[in-house]
Design a protein around this motif. Structure first.
Motif, mmCIF file in Angstrom:
data_model
loop_
_atom_site.group_PDB
_atom_site.id
_atom_site.type_symbol
_atom_site.label_atom_id
_atom_site.label_comp_id
_atom_site.label_asym_id
_atom_site.label_seq_id
_atom_site.Cartn_x
_atom_site.Cartn_y
_atom_site.Cartn_z
ATOM 1 N N GLU A 177 0.828 -1.206 0.000
ATOM 2 C CA GLU A 177 0.000 0.000 0.000
ATOM 3 C C GLU A 177 0.862 1.255 0.000
ATOM 4 N N ILE A 178 1.942 1.236 0.743
ATOM 5 C CA ILE A 178 2.837 2.393 0.795
ATOM 6 C C ILE A 178 3.591 2.551 -0.518
ATOM 7 N N LEU A 179 4.080 1.440 -1.083
ATOM 8 C CA LEU A 179 4.794 1.495 -2.358
ATOM 9 C C LEU A 179 3.892 2.032 -3.476
ATOM 10 N N LYS A 180 2.606 1.750 -3.388
ATOM 11 C CA LYS A 180 1.657 2.194 -4.409
ATOM 12 C C LYS A 180 1.336 3.681 -4.309
ATOM 13 N N THR A 181 1.279 4.187 -3.084
ATOM 14 C CA THR A 181 0.720 5.525 -2.877
ATOM 15 C C THR A 181 1.747 6.608 -2.562
ATOM 16 N N VAL A 182 2.943 6.232 -2.169
ATOM 17 C CA VAL A 182 3.931 7.238 -1.785
ATOM 18 C C VAL A 182 4.291 8.105 -2.988
ATOM 19 N N LEU A 225 6.795 9.963 -5.228
ATOM 20 C CA LEU A 225 8.203 9.713 -5.497
ATOM 21 C C LEU A 225 8.937 10.927 -6.053
ATOM 22 N N ASP A 226 8.196 11.980 -6.440
ATOM 23 C CA ASP A 226 8.843 13.101 -7.118
ATOM 24 C C ASP A 226 9.720 13.942 -6.201
ATOM 25 N N SER A 227 9.467 13.874 -4.888
ATOM 26 C CA SER A 227 10.248 14.708 -3.968
ATOM 27 C C SER A 227 10.907 13.892 -2.855
ATOM 28 N N ILE A 228 11.057 12.592 -3.090
ATOM 29 C CA ILE A 228 11.513 11.709 -2.010
ATOM 30 C C ILE A 228 13.039 11.611 -1.918
ATOM 31 N N LEU A 229 13.730 11.997 -2.973
ATOM 32 C CA LEU A 229 15.178 11.782 -3.016
ATOM 33 C C LEU A 229 15.950 12.674 -2.048
ATOM 34 N N LYS A 230 15.501 13.918 -1.902
ATOM 35 C CA LYS A 230 16.204 14.820 -1.001
ATOM 36 C C LYS A 230 15.751 14.579 0.436
ATOM 37 N N LYS A 231 16.710 14.317 1.316
ATOM 38 C CA LYS A 231 16.390 14.012 2.719
ATOM 39 C C LYS A 231 17.071 15.022 3.635
ATOM 40 N N SER A 232 16.360 15.403 4.667
ATOM 41 C CA SER A 232 16.960 16.191 5.739
ATOM 42 C C SER A 232 17.250 15.254 6.900
ATOM 43 N N PHE A 233 18.391 15.444 7.542
ATOM 44 C CA PHE A 233 18.731 14.612 8.696
ATOM 45 C C PHE A 233 17.783 14.941 9.839
ATOM 46 N N TYR A 234 17.123 13.899 10.351
ATOM 47 C CA TYR A 234 16.147 14.090 11.431
ATOM 48 C C TYR A 234 16.884 14.001 12.763
ATOM 49 N N ASP A 235 17.041 15.134 13.434
ATOM 50 C CA ASP A 235 17.754 15.191 14.706
ATOM 51 C C ASP A 235 16.831 14.841 15.863
#
Length: 390
Positions: free
Chosen positions: A366-371, A373-383
């Motif tokens: 369900e997550i793979l289907k709905t997530v 993907l266009d903005s998922i590559l850039k990640k911020s480090f979660y402190d």
């Protein structure tokens, strides 16, 4: 257009864990399953297990990368070969997202190439610890290169977050192996014995032992101590499954072959049992003995003992059915004696598997289907805010 989900598998165990997720993707009209097979699957020495895979799924790419050497130099060269081929495969297949499981060196190569190719990555079974193997560092490295995370317990989910991953992208779905137990129709005892051409005894144990890759040249000594222990057992049959393609795995496999050749009346060996026979075996044995993750993750569901030897699995969360011992003959024998005591048998009856309810694939799908993907590559480090203890 269908979302293209690419799955990479390099070992028999990993394929078994991914099986139901692949089936769910395969039957979903909005998704296209792409499958890359590599590593031990393509090796005659390890059973050419890709032949079993192609009976169930279309294999889009085969990536040859496993060299005949299992030295540290050979493993590093295999990783380099894999990375060259993975980048070419991705360029041709153009997947929308890559799904990988675990911590193997071939998976590290697959993920490194995907990261450079700007392909979103979903990682299964992150956050776990195995202090005796270099899989530990590989697993956490894959976590940092991945964008979605599916963990097997809440504690492991917290560890992935501790590594700086956004909690909104980390999902506790349970262990993939539990789903296999729940969904496979396991063999009856007679059919299981027929399938392996081997009769079980009054007592039976399954031995699965792999190299402890962060320990220098200990594989043969540790495994020799295990063989000495089981050689003294009476009325006990032994089912061996061979070691994987890690450093010095071939040493262990040669020792197994030699032992079985001398003890054909009470032992049998398999390069690969396959998921159905392996899980069916757990119904009829008394213990899993060795250092495989299956003794930690799957065995407790069958309420059987696990004798976990050495440090390869050190750090994993464990059920009460697991006995940890040093790789010494006397310690191993004491543990074997212990599993047959009335007190421990009672403990086994009350064992609960801590790795979920076997409903992984539907949640992941369900997550793979709905997530998005266009903005998922850039990640911020979660402190994580912590108290200053200085």
């Amino acid at each position: 257009m269908k979302r293209k989900i690419c799955i990479v598998t390099g070992t028999r165990a990993e394929y078994g864990l991914l099986y139901w997720l692949m089936k769910e993707i395969q039957k979903d009209d909005s998704l296209e399953l792409q499958l890359i097979v590599t590593g031990a699957h393509l090796s005659p020495e390890f059973g050419l297990t890709y032949k079993l895979i192609k009976k169930e799924f279309k294999i889009d790419k085969k990536i040859e990368m496993l060299l005949s050497s299992d030295t540290s130099v050979g493993i590093s060269k295999s990783m380099a070969l894999a990375q060259i081929s993975f980048c070419e495969a991705y360029n041709e297949l153009k997947p929308d997202i890559l799904v990988i499981l675990g911590d193997r060196y071939e998976i590290f190569s697959a993920v490194s190439s995907a990261m450079i190719a700007r392909i979103p990555i979903a990682h299964l079974h992150g956050g776990e610890t195995t202090e005796g193997a270099f899989d530990e560092a590989i697993r956490h490295s894959i976590t940092k290169m991945s964008h979605l995370h599916f963990t097997s317990t809440n504690e492991y989910r917290n560890r992935v977050i501790q590594l700086g991953e956004n909690p909104k992208r980390v999902f506790n779905v349970g262990a993939m192996g539990i789903e296999n137990i729940k969904r496979l129709k396991l063999l009856s005892k007679d059919k299981f014995e027929d399938s392996i051409n081997f009769k079980l005894n009054k007592k039976n144990i399954l031995v699965t032992f792999h190299p402890v890759t962060l320990e220098n040249k200990t594989a043969s000594k540790q495994f020799q101590n295990l063989l000495k222990a089981i050689d003294s057992l009476k009325d006990t049959n032994i089912i061996f499954t061979k070691a994987n393609s890690d450093t010095d795995g071939r040493i262990i496999n040669k020792m197994i072959d030699d032992y079985v050749l001398k003890n054909k009346n009470k032992s049998i060996v398999f390069t690969s049992m396959g998921q159905l026979r392996y899980l069916s075996a757990l119904q009829y044995i008394d213990a899993v003995v060795g250092n495989s993750s299956s003794g930690i993750l799957e065995a407790p569901s069958f309420k059987i003992a696990t004798i976990n030897i050495g440090d390869r699995q050190k750090g994993r969360l464990q059920a009460k059915s697991v006995i940890n011992v040093k790789p010494k003959k006397t310690d191993i024998l004491k543990a074997i004696d212990k599993i047959y005591t009335q007190k421990f048998q009672l403990k086994l009856k009350n064992t609960k598997n801590i790795y979920g309810d076997g409903e992984c694939s539907s949640q992941i799908l369900e997550i793979l289907k709905t997530v998005k993907l266009d903005s998922i590559l850039k990640k911020s480090f979660y402190d994580i805010k912590v108290k200053d203890e200085l």
